[in-house]
Design an enzyme around this catalytic site. Structure first.
Site, PDB file in Angstrom:
ATOM      1  N   GLU A 113       2.259   9.366   6.205  1.00  0.00           N
ATOM      2  CA  GLU A 113       2.300   7.933   5.860  1.00  0.00           C
ATOM      3  C   GLU A 113       1.120   7.683   4.928  1.00  0.00           C
ATOM      4  O   GLU A 113      -0.024   7.660   5.347  1.00  0.00           O
ATOM      5  CB  GLU A 113       2.191   7.088   7.130  1.00  0.00           C
ATOM      6  N   HIS A 194       8.910   1.522   9.148  1.00  0.00           N
ATOM      7  CA  HIS A 194       8.681   0.351  10.041  1.00  0.00           C
ATOM      8  C   HIS A 194       9.040  -0.990   9.405  1.00  0.00           C
ATOM      9  O   HIS A 194       8.211  -1.868   9.262  1.00  0.00           O
ATOM     10  CB  HIS A 194       7.288   0.343  10.677  1.00  0.00           C
ATOM     11  N   ARG A 205      13.936 -16.188  -4.537  1.00  0.00           N
ATOM     12  CA  ARG A 205      13.909 -15.892  -5.985  1.00  0.00           C
ATOM     13  C   ARG A 205      13.407 -14.480  -6.254  1.00  0.00           C
ATOM     14  O   ARG A 205      13.358 -14.049  -7.399  1.00  0.00           O
ATOM     15  CB  ARG A 205      13.072 -16.952  -6.722  1.00  0.00           C
ATOM     16  N   ASP A 225       8.567  -2.663  20.054  1.00  0.00           N
ATOM     17  CA  ASP A 225       7.549  -2.968  21.077  1.00  0.00           C
ATOM     18  C   ASP A 225       7.529  -4.457  21.414  1.00  0.00           C
ATOM     19  O   ASP A 225       6.742  -4.886  22.253  1.00  0.00           O
ATOM     20  CB  ASP A 225       6.163  -2.493  20.623  1.00  0.00           C
ATOM     21  N   ASP A 251       5.435   4.283  16.334  1.00  0.00           N
ATOM     22  CA  ASP A 251       4.215   4.021  15.549  1.00  0.00           C
ATOM     23  C   ASP A 251       2.993   4.000  16.480  1.00  0.00           C
ATOM     24  O   ASP A 251       2.027   3.276  16.244  1.00  0.00           O
ATOM     25  CB  ASP A 251       4.335   2.703  14.772  1.00  0.00           C
ATOM     26  N   ALA A 285      -2.311  -2.652  14.182  1.00  0.00           N
ATOM     27  CA  ALA A 285      -2.692  -1.292  13.798  1.00  0.00           C
ATOM     28  C   ALA A 285      -1.926  -0.305  14.666  1.00  0.00           C
ATOM     29  O   ALA A 285      -2.432   0.220  15.644  1.00  0.00           O
ATOM     30  CB  ALA A 285      -4.198  -1.120  13.975  1.00  0.00           C
ATOM     31  N   GLY A 286      -0.662  -0.083  14.294  1.00  0.00           N
ATOM     32  CA  GLY A 286       0.181   0.761  15.113  1.00  0.00           C
ATOM     33  C   GLY A 286       0.444   0.097  16.446  1.00  0.00           C
ATOM     34  O   GLY A 286       0.152  -1.096  16.628  1.00  0.00           O
TER      35      GLY A 286
END
Lengths: 350, 350
Positions: A113, A194, A205, A225, A251, A285-286
């Site tokens: 990632e 994710h 637009r 989660d 994740d 964060a994850g």
């Protein structure tokens, strides 16, 4: 070995009762009427996970990779894709080397990632390491997925190299417009990391990647989660995309299964409170999600069939990266999860 | 009267060639094979328009209402719903009075946009007049649609009164959460004003009204001027909602058909440049769209069938407000539009 009087769930052949005979591979399946106590599903694939129970992908030793695979096997995960965060090539090469030496029936490939993502959509990725593609690439033999923002410089050059090496590009941490998404999609990129976290919101637009997901047919990872996405959004995604494109991922970070506290993620401080992992500025964060909890969450929120659940927990993930698996059918590897009617895991075969 | 050798388009019976005999009402339809030069569609319904060619709903005299109906009849509009902007009851009552005295085959009802909307989503509505519902209501006999934000105080009390008076509530200029939307929807509200303009963007932790539109089945007005919504978004809406819930509206203002310049909309200054109407801060302030241009835009962008086009231009709009019309079928009013193959209007029957 034989498992009999069981409800077998296959993503293609559906749900039926009977028995299964297997060694390393599935030898035969017999269908017959019975009142099964347990459900047998294909082993789960977690294609996006940074760590578990104190083990962090970026710091993991060879032994820890194996330990990690053992630990999540109890969660039903039989295909584990340890996932790096943005780092320099030297750090990534170290991870690849250690991963390559770890042997386990769940360990095949890594997911990278970053670092070729968009700084403006860094999320909990360390901006220090985020970069355009300058032509240099690392050893790709054990890499199966790379999360990339298609708007970075050198994207199509990178894509060509990754295709040649059978690495699947997953779009993520991106600000791509719909036009950029479309160009990447037409060039064969059909996976989103994710979804829709770290992507721009749908705008009327500039429909962006989210609009692209609704208009076209890419696979999408989602984190069930109930924190990254609301239950309503899960229902919406399931309604709009159907069961054939959703990939459940955790994740999860190293704090998963541990107490609240301060953890490290790619050089960034992560504070875990009530099981929710955030940077200091509040950015998620994850997760600290365990795979089987995510599975039950998805089932409960969407009320999907077990057949659909086997798609989103295994078959789609593997299909999205070109692996023929996630089936309970003669000839396939004997990787499956025995669950009770509440989808609690009884035993894992791997 | 008879029109023969024509392609007849009905939203339910579909497209077929033949002839039609009518007086005030359609007397008979004969189907037969022929090579038609023209297309016959049900007369269009514009349920959301503030003005045209210098005529402004809020200032319109009795004669101007008739003039307005004559002017847009050339655009194929045979059901015209002049639309007010947020104002005090005294001003609205004046408009209702003048409208009520204007007789024209296209004039049945008004659409009241505001004042019961959300100030934070005012768009080009004058905040001075935006208000909660305090129990007082005006004469509803000639009102068919009211655009309301369901989060205002007194909403359900107001809804009850409007239902009793057969006034359709259309959700708009709203910051409603999905839960508020859902409560309104479950109470029978199933129409959205100029979707998704003046509504919050879809978010993955609060899907809001946009998510509600995708999850449930309300009708939605859309403005096909290719300015309020991108072409990609139009395609997306058509794909996700299908042909049975979309209602084309112009949201046109008095500047429509006139030169660029400075105009008034409910007491706010509107600058029209290159045909695009904006407040000083850049907010879009209605459109200068003519109905038949919008029709052709929608057809071109979505490549929909003529049958679907007859749904989005007439049938759905009328159905959404409980009017049985927009059909080319025995017994229905002889309101239709004769068009050439490029969907240019040849003649309007009204």
């Amino acid at each position: 070995m034989i498992i009999d009087n069981v409800l077998i769930v296959d993503p293609i052949d559906g749900e039926f009762t009977g028995s299964i005979e297997f060694e390393d591979k599935i030898l035969s399946i017999r269908k017959y009427d019975c009142t099964p106590k347990y459900v047998l599903m294909p082993g789960f694939a977690d294609t996006h996970t940074h760590g578990f129970m104190g083990i962090d992908c970026m710091q993991s030793t060879k032994e820890e990779f194996k330990q990690w695979a053992d630990l999540v096997e109890k969660e039903g995960v039989t295909y584990l894709f340890p996932t790096t965060v943005s780092a320099d090539f030297k750090m990534l090469e170290k991870v690849i080397k250690k991963f390559s030496s770890a042997k386990h029936s769940s360990l095949f490939y890594l997911h990278l990632e970053g670092p070729f993502i968009n700084k403006e959509r860094a999320g909990a990725q360390n901006k220090k390491y985020i970069t355009d593609f300058d032509g240099k690439i690392i050893d790709l033999e054990r890499i199966k997925i790379m999360t990339i923002a298609p708007e970075i410089k050198g994207f199509f050059e990178l894509l060509k190299i990754l295709k040649e090496n059978k690495v699947t590009v997953s779009i993520g941490h991106s600000n791509a417009t719909f036009d950029i998404f479309k160009k990447a999609y037409e060039a064969g990129v059909n996976r989103i990391t994710h979804f829709p976290n770290a992507l721009p919101q749908l705008h009327h637009r500039e429909i962006g990647i989210v609009g692209g997901v609704f208009l076209y047919k890419p696979f999408v990872e989602i984190i069930p989660d109930l924190i990254h996405l609301s239950q309503d959004f899960l229902r919406l995604v399931y309604k709009l995309l159907g069961p054939d494109r959703i990939i459940l991922v955790t994740d999860s970070i190293s704090a998963t299964g541990l107490k609240d506290g301060i953890y490290d993620l790619g050089g960034l401080l992560v504070k875990v409170k009530d099981g929710i992992a955030r940077l200091e500025d509040g950015t998620l964060a994850g997760s600290t999600l365990k795979y089987s909890d995510g599975l039950r969450n998805f089932k409960k929120v969407t009320n999907c069939s077990l057949k659909d659940l086997s798609k989103v927990s295994s078959y789609n993930a593997l299909k999205s990266v070109g692996i023929d698996g996630g089936r309970i059918k003669e000839g396939y590897p004997a990787k499956f999860v025995l669950l009770n009617q509440d989808l609690q895991i009884i035993k894992v075969y791997n």
